[in-house]
Motif scaffolding. Structure first.
Motif, PDB file in Angstrom:
ATOM      1  N   ALA A  19      37.275  24.158  30.316  1.00  0.00           N
ATOM      2  CA  ALA A  19      37.307  25.094  29.179  1.00  0.00           C
ATOM      3  C   ALA A  19      36.262  26.199  29.245  1.00  0.00           C
ATOM      4  CB  ALA A  19      37.153  24.319  27.874  1.00  0.00           C
ATOM      5  N   ASN A  20      35.051  25.883  29.696  1.00  0.00           N
ATOM      6  CA  ASN A  20      33.983  26.892  29.673  1.00  0.00           C
ATOM      7  C   ASN A  20      33.870  27.696  30.966  1.00  0.00           C
ATOM      8  OD1 ASN A  20      33.224  26.129  27.073  1.00  0.00           O
ATOM      9  ND2 ASN A  20      32.042  24.400  27.876  1.00  0.00           N
ATOM     10  N   SER A  21      34.824  27.524  31.856  1.00  0.00           N
ATOM     11  CA  SER A  21      34.762  28.238  33.136  1.00  0.00           C
ATOM     12  C   SER A  21      35.646  29.466  33.119  1.00  0.00           C
ATOM     13  CB  SER A  21      35.209  27.313  34.264  1.00  0.00           C
ATOM     14  OG  SER A  21      34.237  26.327  34.461  1.00  0.00           O
ATOM     15  N   LYS A  22      35.185  30.468  33.859  1.00  0.00           N
ATOM     16  CA  LYS A  22      35.953  31.728  33.906  1.00  0.00           C
ATOM     17  C   LYS A  22      37.011  31.704  35.004  1.00  0.00           C
ATOM     18  CE  LYS A  22      32.775  34.614  31.444  1.00  0.00           C
ATOM     19  NZ  LYS A  22      31.951  33.507  31.019  1.00  0.00           N
ATOM     20  N   LYS A  23      36.828  30.826  35.998  1.00  0.00           N
ATOM     21  CA  LYS A  23      37.866  30.701  37.028  1.00  0.00           C
ATOM     22  C   LYS A  23      37.804  29.316  37.665  1.00  0.00           C
ATOM     23  CE  LYS A  23      35.148  33.115  40.552  1.00  0.00           C
ATOM     24  NZ  LYS A  23      35.164  33.969  41.714  1.00  0.00           N
ATOM     25  N   TYR A  24      38.958  28.847  38.101  1.00  0.00           N
ATOM     26  CA  TYR A  24      39.073  27.501  38.667  1.00  0.00           C
ATOM     27  C   TYR A  24      40.395  27.391  39.416  1.00  0.00           C
ATOM     28  CZ  TYR A  24      40.917  27.750  33.916  1.00  0.00           C
ATOM     29  OH  TYR A  24      41.507  28.206  32.774  1.00  0.00           O
TER      30      TYR A  24
ATOM     31  N   ILE B 171      45.643  15.019  38.345  1.00  0.00           N
ATOM     32  CA  ILE B 171      45.332  16.440  38.130  1.00  0.00           C
ATOM     33  C   ILE B 171      43.905  16.685  38.609  1.00  0.00           C
ATOM     34  CG2 ILE B 171      45.243  18.360  36.488  1.00  0.00           C
ATOM     35  CD1 ILE B 171      46.940  16.619  34.575  1.00  0.00           C
ATOM     36  N   GLY B 172      43.757  17.617  39.520  1.00  0.00           N
ATOM     37  CA  GLY B 172      42.443  17.977  40.043  1.00  0.00           C
ATOM     38  C   GLY B 172      42.040  19.350  39.548  1.00  0.00           C
ATOM     39  N   VAL B 173      40.748  19.531  39.313  1.00  0.00           N
ATOM     40  CA  VAL B 173      40.211  20.839  38.905  1.00  0.00           C
ATOM     41  C   VAL B 173      38.974  21.133  39.739  1.00  0.00           C
ATOM     42  CG1 VAL B 173      39.509  22.262  36.943  1.00  0.00           C
ATOM     43  CG2 VAL B 173      40.724  20.157  36.531  1.00  0.00           C
ATOM     44  N   GLN B 174      38.919  22.341  40.269  1.00  0.00           N
ATOM     45  CA  GLN B 174      37.721  22.793  40.993  1.00  0.00           C
ATOM     46  C   GLN B 174      37.202  24.025  40.275  1.00  0.00           C
ATOM     47  OE1 GLN B 174      36.789  21.862  44.696  1.00  0.00           O
ATOM     48  NE2 GLN B 174      34.888  22.629  43.885  1.00  0.00           N
ATOM     49  N   LEU B 175      36.006  23.902  39.685  1.00  0.00           N
ATOM     50  CA  LEU B 175      35.405  25.053  38.987  1.00  0.00           C
ATOM     51  C   LEU B 175      34.853  26.007  40.030  1.00  0.00           C
ATOM     52  CD1 LEU B 175      33.489  23.132  36.163  1.00  0.00           C
ATOM     53  CD2 LEU B 175      35.892  23.855  36.215  1.00  0.00           C
ATOM     54  N   LEU B 176      35.097  27.301  39.848  1.00  0.00           N
ATOM     55  CA  LEU B 176      34.714  28.290  40.842  1.00  0.00           C
ATOM     56  C   LEU B 176      33.623  29.254  40.362  1.00  0.00           C
ATOM     57  CD1 LEU B 176      38.328  29.178  42.055  1.00  0.00           C
ATOM     58  CD2 LEU B 176      36.701  27.654  43.178  1.00  0.00           C
ATOM     59  N   ASP B 177      33.045  28.971  39.188  1.00  0.00           N
ATOM     60  CA  ASP B 177      31.966  29.838  38.702  1.00  0.00           C
ATOM     61  C   ASP B 177      30.765  29.745  39.635  1.00  0.00           C
ATOM     62  OD1 ASP B 177      33.386  30.458  36.273  1.00  0.00           O
ATOM     63  OD2 ASP B 177      33.011  28.395  35.701  1.00  0.00           O
ATOM     64  N   GLU B 178      29.960  30.788  39.637  1.00  0.00           N
ATOM     65  CA  GLU B 178      28.816  30.850  40.565  1.00  0.00           C
ATOM     66  C   GLU B 178      27.765  29.786  40.263  1.00  0.00           C
ATOM     67  OE1 GLU B 178      28.701  32.753  43.263  1.00  0.00           O
ATOM     68  OE2 GLU B 178      30.708  33.396  42.700  1.00  0.00           O
ATOM     69  N   LYS B 179      27.544  29.477  38.982  1.00  0.00           N
ATOM     70  CA  LYS B 179      26.441  28.566  38.621  1.00  0.00           C
ATOM     71  C   LYS B 179      26.660  27.189  39.162  1.00  0.00           C
ATOM     72  CE  LYS B 179      25.164  31.013  34.441  1.00  0.00           C
ATOM     73  NZ  LYS B 179      25.227  31.055  33.017  1.00  0.00           N
TER      74      LYS B 179
END
Length: 289
Positions: free
Chosen positions: A224-229, A281-289
């Motif tokens: 939810a709090n990520s801008k891209k994934y 279901i897999g999710v990979q967060l791609l934000d820089e932090k």
């Protein structure tokens, strides 16, 4: 642009989407599936569907590839002109593959090998392979990709809805998943991997429909709090494919910031431990932090 001649290798327990494997020449170490009538090689001479059908009568075992097979893949990679290798495996807490690759790489000459323990499995591991492939294509250096992959281990999560715990129990892969009361009360556990890469229960929900909905909610909360994934939906067997397609469409609406959304069948080796009807279901967060 792959300037540094970087190859990528994984194992068949990491459900890397087929299009990624083909486009980026990802080498796959096949796990073994052992029935009483002999050994089969994951995805090469047995499909997930065949495994599920046969499991009605016999639950097979899975085993690691031997060191010679891994060395053979290293030889193939070197022969193709690669100089560096990103070897990305499923969790060392669930399989000895990571350790086996590491041991082979220590004595191997002519390839600079980096071995990553994703602390994950299935599409959760597969998304780390996707990330590596895209970064090689973008021209990042070997050192940059290594650092990014190590950071990204904590930014990938997989959630499994499993219709029954019978197969995890019989395969000895139950980990920290509590199984005693589940079947009696129709409680469906939602399973993830903890920080050590061991299966654990993240939620228990009564009934299948609620369990699937809860799995989607957990994914939504995580991203939810990520801008891209990146997102991946994996299904176990033909009986689960329509449901998995509906989940994919639901996720597109709920999590519109995805860069890629992948869809594929789980590997036969993973299917042995989870049984038919699995939704992962897999999710990979791609934000820089």
């Amino acid at each position: 642009m792959n300037k540094e001649k970087i190859a990528i290798m994984t194992d068949s327990g990491a459900d890397v989407p087929e299009e990624i494997k083909e486009k980026y020449n990802v080498k796959v170490i096949p796990l073994k599936i052992i029935f009483k009538d002999g050994e089969y090689t994951d995805k090469l001479n047995i499909t997930a569907e065949e495994v599920y059908k046969r499991m009605e009568k016999e639950i097979p075992k899975t085993s690691l590839p031997d060191g010679e097979i891994i060395k053979g893949i290293f030889d193939e990679i070197k022969a193709e002109g690669y100089e560096k290798l990103l070897a990305i495996t499923i969790s060392s807490g669930l399989s000895g593959t990571n350790n086996m690759v590491r041991l082979v790489s220590e004595d191997y000459e002519g390839l600079d090998v980096f071995v990553l323990d994703t602390k994950n499995i299935g599409i959760g591991s597969g998304l780390s392979v996707v990330e590596a492939a895209l970064q090689v294509e973008q021209g990042l250096t070997f050192e940059e990709i290594k650092q990014n992959l190590q950071k990204s281990v904590k930014k990938a999560k997989v959630y499994f809805h499993v219709p029954t715990l019978e197969y995890l129990q019989k395969g000895g892969r139950i980990g920290l998943v509590q199984s005693v009361l589940g079947s009696v009360m129709n409680l469906k556990p939602i399973i993830t991997c903890n920080e050590d890469g061991i299966y654990t229960t993240i939620a228990k929900v009564r009934g299948k429909a609620k369990s699937v909905n809860k799995t989607i909610e957990l994914v939504e909360t995580y991203a939810a709090n990520s801008k891209k994934y990146n997102i991946g939906v994996a299904y176990g067997g033909e009986t689960a494919i329509e449901e998995a397609k509906a989940i994919r469409e639901d996720l597109k609406k709920r999590l519109p910031n995805y860069e890629h959304i992948f869809f594929d069948q789980v590997s036969p080796a993973l299917g042995v431990h989870t049984g038919p009807g699995l939704i992962g279901i897999g999710v990979q967060l791609l934000d820089e932090k």
